[in-house]
Enzyme design. Structure first.
Site, PDB file in Angstrom:
ATOM      1  CE  LYS A  81      -3.679   2.101   2.866  1.00  0.00           C
ATOM      2  NZ  LYS A  81      -4.419   1.939   4.144  1.00  0.00           N
ATOM      3  CB  SER A 156      -7.424   4.067   3.546  1.00  0.00           C
ATOM      4  OG  SER A 156      -6.508   3.543   4.497  1.00  0.00           O
ATOM      5  CB  SER A 180      -7.362   1.290   6.588  1.00  0.00           C
ATOM      6  OG  SER A 180      -7.859   2.592   6.761  1.00  0.00           O
TER       7      SER A 180
END
Length: 469
Positions: A81, A156, A180
């Protein structure tokens, strides 16, 4: 290579690599091709690393052929990520304000991926600084759900979830500051595992240093346990890093839940779940009794919703990092994010510290609660799906950017280990997640409960083939 490889487990692929039945080079090429071909639809990646990945895959294959010792993740493609530093790769945190920033070093978790033999194929999309639990940012646009391109995969860790659910990589490294990992896991039928706060070191320092976790997204519990095992362990660069030994998480995925003390709560005392979501998650929780667990229903886990405590800490940290941008280049930011940062930065010192001390009271309550139970189960989310491009689900417009999720952020405040696993499929054809929370340092119980829930479902119930074109 057959399409079966796209949804094969990491543990199966690892065995095939070790026995020379599958080549790391072939797996990597397949992952890169699927990532590239899906960008126009999924938009899961903000940066692909084909040259670096091919070179690493070639080294991995050479090690197999000469009979060298192989790491836990040897030859397995993975993504990272964009809130995690990968040396010499873009490190923009999903923000136009950080566009062009290049990481100078690897984060400890990335160092450990490389040491374990994983092949990093690229960096995945995130909402801006991880500040929204959905999959869009002004920098990278909208990331979409592999099961239904009109839906969000959540956030996220949006691109991470989309890439794993689409069969691009068997697992992904993401972050969790308020849910997330668990939120996109629930929306895409995956397993999201955040270990105890500090179990996986976080460095360079996060904008939310007392809330941030690095963790795993995978298609089953054992693979999430494998990845977490590879990246966990003390690192002196993280002042919160846990110094104790890492639990046997792979062993936990096979362990019995007989005698496990389980609390099930549909609302935690304040949430408003869709009735179908609550019913599906509740049925999965109660099914643990068939494997010997002791399951009690508990309505009110908390006296009140701790959303304000989380908001005060999370957005104040990001707002402090972005104060200069807010003041001089506000147009670069996601308007919804900018608005909540304004409110967080307007806090008075006395008000802020009242929330800090209230957070310690919340932690004490959880210590007491887990004197009676080994794990707490709840829905992961109040919904099964959300349209792409929306920030807040219909019917929850009185909630904030994150508080509509209800269930995940309390356990970033407390730092307890938590996971989401697919509990079943709703009538809209989309997955429903169930959250498993453990006591402090209780990852073993979280993983064995998650695996036990997984065993009650038909094999492959949470998988959907995805055509990249």
């Amino acid at each position: 290579m057959t399409n079966d490889l796209d949804f094969m487990t990491a543990l199966e692929l690892r065995r095939l690599i070790a026995t020379r039945a599958v080549s790391p080079v072939e797996l990597t090429e397949r992952a890169l091709t699927r990532a590239e071909d899906s960008q126009g639809t999924l938009n899961a990646f903000c940066h692909l690393m084909p040259e670096e990945a091919r070179a690493a895959a070639k080294r991995a294959e050479e090690a197999v052929m000469r009979g060298a010792p192989l790491g836990l993740l040897h030859g397995l493609p993975i993504s990272v990520k964009d809130l995690i530093a990968v040396a010499n790769a873009p490190y923009a945190s999903g923000s136009r304000a950080m566009a062009g920033n290049i990481a100078a070093v690897d984060a400890p978790s990335v160092e450990r991926l490389r040491a374990a033999g994983a092949i990093i194929i690229g960096k995945t999309t995130t909402s801006e600084f991880g500040a929204k639990p959905v999959g869009d940012s002004p920098l990278t646009g909208i990331t979409r759900h592999p099961w239904d391109l009109t839906k969000t995969p959540g956030g996220s860790s949006a691109g991470a979830a989309a890439s794993v659910a689409a069969g691009i990589t068997p697992f992904a490294l993401g972050t969790d500051g308020g849910g997330s990992l668990r939120i996109p896991a629930a929306l895409t039928g995956l397993v999201g595992l955040k270990a105890q706060f500090g179990r996986v070191p976080v460095w360079p320092t996060s904008a939310t240093p007392t809330l941030a976790h690095v963790g795993s997204l995978a298609r089953n519990v054992a693979d999430a346990a494998l990845l977490t095992s590879a990246v966990a362990g003390h690192d002196p660069r993280d002042p919160f890093a846990v110094a104790g030994s890492v639990p046997d998480l792979l062993g936990a995925a096979k362990a019995s839940v007989a005698g496990l003390r389980v609390a099930w709560s549909a609302t935690l005392g304040y949430a408003r779940p869709n009735p179908e979501v609550a019913a599906i998650a509740g049925a999965a929780a109660r099914a643990l009794a068939d494997q010997g667990a002791i399951v009690d229903e508990v309505e009110a886990v908390f006296d009140s919703d701790p959303a304000d405590l989380w908001t005060a800490e999370f957005y104040a940290g990001i707002g402090t990092r972005l104060r200069g941008v807010l003041e001089s280049r506000r147009d670069l930011l996601d308007p919804a994010v900018a608005d909540v940062l304004d409110a967080a930065l307007a806090q008075e010192m006395r008000s802020y510290y009242e929330t800090v001390f209230a957070r310690y009271v919340l932690r004490d309550r959880m210590v007491s609660f887990f004197g009676d139970y080994d794990v707490l189960l709840s829905p992961t989310l109040p919904i099964s799906s959300l349209d792409a491009g929306r920030n807040i689900p219909e019917g929850l417009n009185d909630r904030s950017l994150v508080s509509w999720a209800f269930y995940t952020y309390p356990f970033n405040l407390t730092g307890q280990p938590a996971a989401s696993v697919c509990a079943g499929i709703a009538s809209d054809g989309m997955p429903v997640g169930i959250q498993i929370v453990g006591s402090s340092l209780g990852e073993f119980d979280v993983v064995r409960a998650a695996a036990a829930i997984e065993r009650t479902r038909p094999q492959g119930y949470n998988l959907r083939p995805f055509t990249t074109q």
